[in-house]
Scaffold this motif. Structure first.
Motif, PDB file in Angstrom:
ATOM      1  N   LEU A   1       0.924  -1.188  -0.156  1.00 31.67           N
ATOM      2  CA  LEU A   1       0.042   0.044  -0.007  1.00 31.67           C
ATOM      3  C   LEU A   1       0.718   1.177  -0.132  1.00 31.67           C
ATOM      4  CD1 LEU A   1      -2.633  -1.173   2.352  1.00 31.67           C
ATOM      5  CD2 LEU A   1      -2.711  -1.042   0.134  1.00 31.67           C
ATOM      6  N   VAL A   2       1.965   1.124   0.854  1.00 31.73           N
ATOM      7  CA  VAL A   2       2.904   2.368   0.814  1.00 31.73           C
ATOM      8  C   VAL A   2       3.477   2.682  -0.462  1.00 31.73           C
ATOM      9  CG1 VAL A   2       4.882   3.445   1.923  1.00 31.73           C
ATOM     10  CG2 VAL A   2       2.997   1.935   3.383  1.00 31.73           C
ATOM     11  N   HIS A   3       3.949   1.629  -1.018  1.00 31.33           N
ATOM     12  CA  HIS A   3       4.600   1.508  -2.319  1.00 31.33           C
ATOM     13  C   HIS A   3       3.717   2.085  -3.527  1.00 31.33           C
ATOM     14  CE1 HIS A   3       7.149  -0.804  -5.778  1.00 31.33           C
ATOM     15  NE2 HIS A   3       7.346   0.549  -5.675  1.00 31.33           N
ATOM     16  N   GLN A   4       2.255   1.808  -3.459  1.00 31.83           N
ATOM     17  CA  GLN A   4       1.483   2.488  -4.501  1.00 31.83           C
ATOM     18  C   GLN A   4       0.969   3.720  -4.274  1.00 31.83           C
ATOM     19  OE1 GLN A   4      -1.752  -0.437  -3.934  1.00 31.83           O
ATOM     20  NE2 GLN A   4      -0.487  -2.100  -5.000  1.00 31.83           N
ATOM     21  N   ALA A   5       1.251   4.113  -2.988  1.00 37.57           N
ATOM     22  CA  ALA A   5       0.869   5.435  -2.620  1.00 37.57           C
ATOM     23  C   ALA A   5       1.639   6.530  -2.680  1.00 37.57           C
ATOM     24  CB  ALA A   5       0.131   5.711  -1.196  1.00 37.57           C
ATOM     25  N   ASP A   6       3.065   5.976  -2.547  1.00 40.14           N
ATOM     26  CA  ASP A   6       4.248   7.092  -2.251  1.00 40.14           C
ATOM     27  C   ASP A   6       5.296   6.342  -2.801  1.00 40.14           C
ATOM     28  OD1 ASP A   6       5.976   9.153  -2.158  1.00 40.14           O
ATOM     29  OD2 ASP A   6       5.062   9.976  -0.617  1.00 40.14           O
ATOM     30  N   PRO A   7       5.708   5.809  -4.195  1.00 40.06           N
ATOM     31  CA  PRO A   7       6.907   5.111  -4.583  1.00 40.06           C
ATOM     32  C   PRO A   7       8.146   5.986  -4.117  1.00 40.06           C
ATOM     33  CG  PRO A   7       5.414   5.368  -6.548  1.00 40.06           C
ATOM     34  CD  PRO A   7       4.810   6.284  -5.348  1.00 40.06           C
ATOM     35  N   LYS A   8       8.319   7.206  -3.957  1.00 37.04           N
ATOM     36  CA  LYS A   8       9.483   7.689  -3.541  1.00 37.04           C
ATOM     37  C   LYS A   8       9.613   7.381  -2.020  1.00 37.04           C
ATOM     38  CE  LYS A   8       9.678  11.742  -7.041  1.00 37.04           C
ATOM     39  NZ  LYS A   8       9.425  13.048  -7.103  1.00 37.04           N
ATOM     40  N   ALA A   9       8.519   7.597  -1.208  1.00 36.39           N
ATOM     41  CA  ALA A   9       8.920   7.375   0.125  1.00 36.39           C
ATOM     42  C   ALA A   9       9.427   5.905   0.438  1.00 36.39           C
ATOM     43  CB  ALA A   9       7.631   7.651   1.116  1.00 36.39           C
ATOM     44  N   TRP A  10       8.555   4.812  -0.412  1.00 38.45           N
ATOM     45  CA  TRP A  10       8.772   3.570  -0.360  1.00 38.45           C
ATOM     46  C   TRP A  10      10.139   3.135  -0.656  1.00 38.45           C
ATOM     47  CZ3 TRP A  10       7.413  -0.510   2.046  1.00 38.45           C
ATOM     48  CH2 TRP A  10       7.773  -1.890   1.728  1.00 38.45           C
ATOM     49  N   LYS A  11      10.977   3.829  -1.459  1.00 37.98           N
ATOM     50  CA  LYS A  11      12.414   3.455  -1.563  1.00 37.98           C
ATOM     51  C   LYS A  11      13.345   3.789  -0.392  1.00 37.98           C
ATOM     52  CE  LYS A  11      12.670   4.773  -6.506  1.00 37.98           C
ATOM     53  NZ  LYS A  11      13.252   5.747  -7.594  1.00 37.98           N
ATOM     54  N   VAL A  12      12.856   4.613   0.598  1.00 38.06           N
ATOM     55  CA  VAL A  12      13.634   4.799   1.773  1.00 38.06           C
ATOM     56  C   VAL A  12      13.041   3.999   2.962  1.00 38.06           C
ATOM     57  CG1 VAL A  12      13.866   6.678   3.769  1.00 38.06           C
ATOM     58  CG2 VAL A  12      13.577   7.487   1.416  1.00 38.06           C
ATOM     59  N   LEU A  13      11.454   3.654   2.714  1.00 34.63           N
ATOM     60  CA  LEU A  13      11.039   2.883   3.944  1.00 34.63           C
ATOM     61  C   LEU A  13      11.434   1.364   3.833  1.00 34.63           C
ATOM     62  CD1 LEU A  13       7.612   4.718   4.379  1.00 34.63           C
ATOM     63  CD2 LEU A  13       9.579   4.547   5.819  1.00 34.63           C
TER      64      LEU A  13
END
Length: 403
Positions: A354-366
């Protein structure tokens, strides 16, 4: 004339290439495998193939001896396909995998990793991908495949049918096929779960009894699928109970219909059947931190009213039941998440997806430390139950019948 001769020569050359199916097998040469079990034996793989006995499933030639409809071949080898091929040492027919209904992993094998077997079966060009997968809880896959079942003559068909019915009518179990499993195993955004197959009763005696296991009204051993096995990547790490499995499936939007209950304020219980259920999940990012919002919509009907005072005479009574149902749903989901966090510390709910789909840039960090982040991610739970039906009667007559 030359043109005609040239055409004949070309057709002759083409005809020589039509050699038919290179790997064709006649029906009387193959052993139709409906169940496949995989266990660990030392440093080798033990494969159990549940193969149909044609004479015992053909109605016109049904044996009067009451023999089993399947036979189980057990073989051990260094790799899965060596073991499958090695079965021909004891089987008069070649093992045919195109009709598999169930794949069962033994618990010991699953704890050491299932990725090799999953990839091997995906490579098999003739094995279909719509069979279901489960894990034998507390025992080997071979033991499970030896239990003769009621209603269905072929045990693998019984397991398959149970999965179909359970996933539609009882929330703790959801179906998993091999392509779905491989996709999850290869993902960094979710850890997988598989249905847990349990033997209820005396398993050793049920195996020894064979066909006698189903010749009484109450069999010695029955096979049940009622909860989930939790994996970290491809290794089994533990089990969820029935309630937490139900919470997991609500969060994953795997619930079609199910039945549960709420406690009445003055004592007693009300049984509710979810006619339709749908879960929406959203992610909101704030300063790089995710907030997961889970919302469940249930259309329900009252199936049983054992409350001492509530008699469904007013809209207020119905609204009270809806509020209690909402609280119970939230409690089930929250308990499931907290259990997984406390016992397993892995994201089986797909929050990472869900996080990846919502904010791919944030997912790269998380994603670098997502399992740790999952332990503390903020989650909001919402539930909205709407009572659509009250059953065939409005009020309870239990008091009058028991006075």
């Amino acid at each position: 004339m030359k043109a005609v001769i040239s055409t004949i020569l070309i057709l002759s050359l083409l005809a020589s290439l039509l050699t038919g199916c290179w790997d064709r097998r006649e029906l009387n040469e193959i052993g139709i495998t409906v169940g496949l079990g995989v266990d660990k034996e030392g440093d080798q793989v033990r494969v159990s193939a549940q193969v149909v006995v044609p004479s015992e499933v053909a109605s016109k030639s049904r044996s009067s001896k009451g023999a089993p409809a399947v036979i189980l071949f057990d073989v051990t080898a260094p790799t899965l396909y060596e073991a499958i091929q090695k079965i021909t040492e004891i089987s008069p027919r070649i093992i045919y995998l195109s009709h598999i209904r169930m794949l069962v992993f033994g618990e010991e094998f699953a704890r050491q990793g299932i990725a090799d077997v999953v990839e091997s079966l995906m490579r098999e060009p003739f094995a279909r991908t719509d069979f279901y997968i489960c894990v034998a809880k507390g025992t080997s896959a071979s033991n499970m495949l030896q239990v003769v079942t009621t209603l269905e003559k072929i045990p693998a068909n019984k397991m398959f049918s149970s999965m179909e019915v359970l996933s539609k009518t009882w929330a703790p179990v959801s179906k998993v096929t091999i392509d779905q499993l491989m996709e999850e195993l290869a993902s960094s955004e979710i850890h997988t779960t598989l249905p847990a197959l349990e033997a209820k009763g005396d398993l050793p005696e049920g195996i020894t009894e064979g066909m006698d296991n189903v010749k009484t009204i109450k069999p010695t051993t029955v096979l049940a699928i009622s909860s989930l096995a939790v994996f970290k990547k491809d290794r089994l790490i533990g089990w969820l109970d029935e309630s937490d499995s139900k919470g997991y499936n609500y969060i994953r939007n795997h619930v079609d219909t199910t039945t549960g209950h709420i406690d009445c304020p003055e004592g007693g219980k009300i049984a509710l059947m979810a006619l339709r259920s749908h879960t929406k999940t959203k992610v909101f990012m704030h300063n790089g931190e995710p907030l997961i919002q889970i919302s469940v919509e249930n259309k329900s009907t009252i199936r049983e009213n054992n409350c001492r005072k509530m008699e469904l005479k007013s809209v207020a009574d119905v609204h009270e039941i809806e509020r209690e149902s909402n609280a119970k749903l939230i409690e089930i989901m929250k308990h499931s998440v907290e259990t997984v966090r406390r016992k397993f510390k892995v994201d089986i709910f797909g929050f990472g997806q869900l996080v990846h789909q919502a904010d791919p840039k944030a997912w790269k960090v998380l994603k670098k430390d997502w399992d740790h982040t999952f332990m503390n991610v903020q989650i909001e739970y919402k539930a909205n139950t709407e009572i659509k039906k009250l059953g065939a009667i409005m009020n309870s007559f239990q008091k009058k019948m028991t006075e």
